[in-house]
Design an enzyme around this catalytic site. Structure first.
Site, PDB file in Angstrom:
ATOM      1  CB  ALA A  23      47.628  59.796  49.542  1.00 42.85           C
ATOM      2  N   GLY A 104      40.693  42.547  52.804  1.00 40.79           N
ATOM      3  CA  GLY A 104      41.949  41.811  52.976  1.00 40.79           C
ATOM      4  C   GLY A 104      43.106  42.775  53.213  1.00 40.79           C
ATOM      5  CB  ILE A 127      34.201  47.718  41.589  1.00 45.29           C
ATOM      6  CG1 ILE A 127      34.339  46.192  41.526  1.00 45.29           C
ATOM      7  CG2 ILE A 127      35.317  48.415  40.825  1.00 45.29           C
ATOM      8  CD1 ILE A 127      34.057  45.627  40.141  1.00 45.29           C
ATOM      9  CG  ASP A 128      32.980  43.651  44.962  1.00 49.46           C
ATOM     10  OD1 ASP A 128      32.733  43.810  43.758  1.00 49.46           O
ATOM     11  OD2 ASP A 128      33.632  42.688  45.408  1.00 49.46           O
ATOM     12  NE  ARG A 155      16.772  48.439  28.766  1.00 51.20           N
ATOM     13  CZ  ARG A 155      15.800  47.737  29.348  1.00 51.20           C
ATOM     14  NH1 ARG A 155      14.686  47.483  28.715  1.00 51.20           N
ATOM     15  NH2 ARG A 155      15.949  47.294  30.580  1.00 51.20           N
ATOM     16  CE  LYS A 213       9.889  35.856  18.977  1.00 48.82           C
ATOM     17  NZ  LYS A 213      11.181  35.138  18.894  1.00 48.82           N
TER      18      LYS A 213
HETATM   19  O1  F6P Z   1      37.299  43.736  43.293  1.00 49.69           O
HETATM   20  C1  F6P Z   1      36.361  42.828  43.824  1.00 49.69           C
HETATM   21  C2  F6P Z   1      36.016  41.854  42.774  1.00 49.69           C
HETATM   22  O2  F6P Z   1      35.711  42.629  41.681  1.00 49.69           O
HETATM   23  C3  F6P Z   1      34.909  40.849  43.000  1.00 49.69           C
HETATM   24  O3  F6P Z   1      33.633  41.313  42.741  1.00 49.69           O
HETATM   25  C4  F6P Z   1      35.336  39.735  42.075  1.00 49.69           C
HETATM   26  O4  F6P Z   1      34.798  38.508  42.459  1.00 49.69           O
HETATM   27  C5  F6P Z   1      36.806  39.740  42.247  1.00 49.69           C
HETATM   28  O5  F6P Z   1      37.156  41.075  42.471  1.00 49.69           O
HETATM   29  C6  F6P Z   1      37.600  39.154  41.125  1.00 49.69           C
HETATM   30  O6  F6P Z   1      38.919  39.516  41.287  1.00 49.69           O
HETATM   31  P1  F6P Z   1      40.202  38.815  40.701  1.00 49.69           P
HETATM   32  O7  F6P Z   1      39.866  38.364  39.327  1.00 49.69           O
HETATM   33  O8  F6P Z   1      41.224  39.895  40.742  1.00 49.69           O
HETATM   34  O9  F6P Z   1      40.540  37.706  41.607  1.00 49.69           O
END
Ligand code: F6P
Length: 322
Positions: A23, A104, A127-128, A155, A213
């Site tokens: 950017a 957000g 990351i979600d 594993r 097992k």
């Molecule tokens: O960035 C998203 C995320 O990784 C969610 O998967 C996770 O629940 C959350 O952030 C946790 O974020 P923090 O610990 O910053 O509140």
């Protein structure tokens, strides 16, 4: 447009630095002054804003985290907080914003436009991978690789001891990391919020195993409605008190680390096209990549449109995981 503000907000994700770098450098290519806003909306309110140059973003592409820092701002949720932020932006002559973050963060940018007429373009950084308007979000690929690497290590020891592991991955409302890391890591079962009653399925298949097992790895998304990894392991032990069961919560390990090449390239494309979009008069939208094409989706749509899980991958995994 002569001045653009760039900031990261909400949870950080690997690749955000590559996005900031792109950017900033794109602004310079368009003769626009790039301003870095530190700690997201918090820094906007506190006037933690400074002019950047090409050198400010040198040697950052390979690092996780965000050089601009990030925050979740409670004050920005109030009209007074947003008014302070807008005043500071105007003081610096900032005419548009590149907002790197998740849902957000997009919502905040939308308010700035509605209440104070400051346009923004969002870059999906989480990351979600739960944002509509893009196939992948910045940081998802790195997080999946981190989780997969952890599963590979688990594993080894699981097999040596014949143990059952419940590995918890992130994803507050989304099973993307769980599905991708579970599939890539060859997990025996995946439990994610989008698919209910998987615990019963898991029990059914474990029952059918000829050698009890034998080791198993179950990947659990933190947002799974049936419970988190610890709770599920306790339920599992009630069914199989003899089993040797362990829990690993990967947590914030998934949020850090060197971004993968995929994330760096995605982030660079998105950062550059956010700036380009602003110069073309686009605003109030998120930039994304869908089927390798750059697309812009209105904030309203990106915020409310829940990204569907890739069901083909779920079906594939169901066929090959046991
Ligand atoms: O960035 C998203 C995320 O990784 C969610 O998967 C996770 O629940 C959350 O952030 C946790 O974020 P923090 O610990 O910053 O509140």
């Amino acid at each position: 447009m002569k001045r653009i503000g760039i900031f990261t907000s909400g949870g950080d994700s690997p690749g955000m630095n590559a996005c900031i770098r792109a950017a900033v450098r794109t602004c310079l290519a368009y003769n626009i002054e790039p301003y870095g806003i530190r700690r997201g909306y918090e820094g906007m309110i506190e006037d933690d804003i400074q002019l950047l140059n090409a050198g400010s973003v040198s040697n950052i592409i390979q690092y996780g985290g965000t050089v601009l820092k990030t925050a979740r701002s409670a004050e920005f949720r109030t009209p007074e907080g947003r008014a302070k932020a807008a005043e500071n932006l105007k003081k610096h002559g900032i005419e548009g914003l590149v907002c790197i973050g998740g849902n957000g963060s997009y919502t905040g940018a939308l308010y700035l436009q509605k209440e104070h007429g400051i346009p923004s373009i969002g870059c999906p950084g989480t990351i979600d991978n739960d944002l509509a308007g893009t196939d992948y979000t910045i940081g998802f690929d790195t997080a999946v690789n981190t989780a997969m690497d952890a599963i590979d290590r688990i594993r080894d020891t699981a097999e040596s001891h014949g143990r059952v592991f419940f590995v918890e991955v992130m994803g507050r409302d989304s099973g993307y990391i769980g599905l991708y890391a579970g599939l890539a890591g060859g997990a025996e079962g995946i439990l994610i919020p989008e698919k209910g009653n998987q615990f019963d399925v898991l029990i059914k298949y474990y029952e059918q195993k000829s050698r009890k097992k034998e080791f198993s790895i179950y990947v659990v998304a933190e947002g799974d409605e049936e419970g988190k990894a610890l709770e599920l392991s306790r339920r599992f032990l009630q069914h199989y008190p003899q089993s040797d069961t362990r829990v690993v919560v990967l947590g914030h390990i998934q949020r850090g680390g060197k971004p993968t090449a995929s994330d760096r390239i995605l982030a660079s494309r998105l950062g550059a096209h956010a700036v380009k979009g602003l110069t073309e008069g686009k605003n109030n939208c998120a930039v994304g990549v869908i089927r390798d094409e750059i697309v812009y989706t209105s904030f309203e749509e990106a915020i409310k449109g829940k990204k569907e899980l890739n069901d083909n991958l779920w079906v594939l995994n169901e066929m090959i995981c046991r």
